[in-house]
Scaffold this motif. Structure first.
Motif, PDB file in Angstrom:
ATOM      1  N   LYS A 272      -0.870   3.437   4.684  1.00 44.30           N
ATOM      2  CA  LYS A 272      -0.293   2.796   5.873  1.00 44.30           C
ATOM      3  C   LYS A 272      -0.346   3.749   7.058  1.00 44.30           C
ATOM      4  O   LYS A 272      -0.651   3.340   8.186  1.00 44.30           O
ATOM      5  CB  LYS A 272       1.137   2.359   5.607  1.00 44.30           C
TER       6      LYS A 272
ATOM      7  N   VAL B 124       0.852  -1.182   0.000  1.00 46.32           N
ATOM      8  CA  VAL B 124       0.000   0.000   0.000  1.00 46.32           C
ATOM      9  C   VAL B 124       0.888   1.231   0.000  1.00 46.32           C
ATOM     10  O   VAL B 124       2.087   1.152   0.295  1.00 46.32           O
ATOM     11  CB  VAL B 124      -0.956   0.032   1.218  1.00 46.32           C
ATOM     12  N   SER B 125       0.285   2.349  -0.292  1.00 47.02           N
ATOM     13  CA  SER B 125       1.062   3.591  -0.288  1.00 47.02           C
ATOM     14  C   SER B 125       1.407   3.979   1.149  1.00 47.02           C
ATOM     15  O   SER B 125       0.779   3.521   2.117  1.00 47.02           O
ATOM     16  CB  SER B 125       0.267   4.709  -0.953  1.00 47.02           C
ATOM     17  N   PHE B 126       2.377   4.820   1.272  1.00 51.21           N
ATOM     18  CA  PHE B 126       2.794   5.304   2.584  1.00 51.21           C
ATOM     19  C   PHE B 126       1.631   6.003   3.280  1.00 51.21           C
ATOM     20  O   PHE B 126       1.433   5.844   4.494  1.00 51.21           O
ATOM     21  CB  PHE B 126       3.979   6.268   2.436  1.00 51.21           C
ATOM     22  N   GLU B 127       0.836   6.748   2.521  1.00 54.94           N
ATOM     23  CA  GLU B 127      -0.281   7.492   3.101  1.00 54.94           C
ATOM     24  C   GLU B 127      -1.336   6.551   3.672  1.00 54.94           C
ATOM     25  O   GLU B 127      -1.875   6.789   4.754  1.00 54.94           O
ATOM     26  CB  GLU B 127      -0.921   8.412   2.043  1.00 54.94           C
TER      27      GLU B 127
END
Length: 82
Positions: A23, A18-21
């Motif tokens: 997560k 998943v993207s950092f955002e």
């Protein structure tokens, strides 16, 4: 003939990226509600599956209604031409 399902250790695990955002949002939810990230992800999946199934069913019904309407309009146009 239905095959009996065997639950093997690790067979039900998912590895996703998943993207950092995303997560970060999951981590914030876990912290806010004093849960683990895994608990939050399980809850999101449990809640999201019926929503997605409902959307899929709604799209199918909408498409069927559109096709029916299109056919009806075509029949009416053909009747006018005759």
């Amino acid at each position: 003939m239905t095959e009996e399902l065997k639950k093997l250790r690790g067979e039900h695990c998912l590895n996703i990226f998943v993207s950092f955002e995303i997560k970060q949002r999951i981590t914030e939810l876990a912290t806010r509600y004093d849960r683990t990230m895994a608990d939050i992800v399980r809850s999101l999946i449990r809640v999201g599956l019926p929503v997605m199934e409902g959307l899929s069913q709604a799209e199918e019904e909408m498409l069927n209604d559109y096709v029916r309407l299109f056919r009806r309009m075509r029949k009416m146009r053909d009747l006018k031409d005759v």
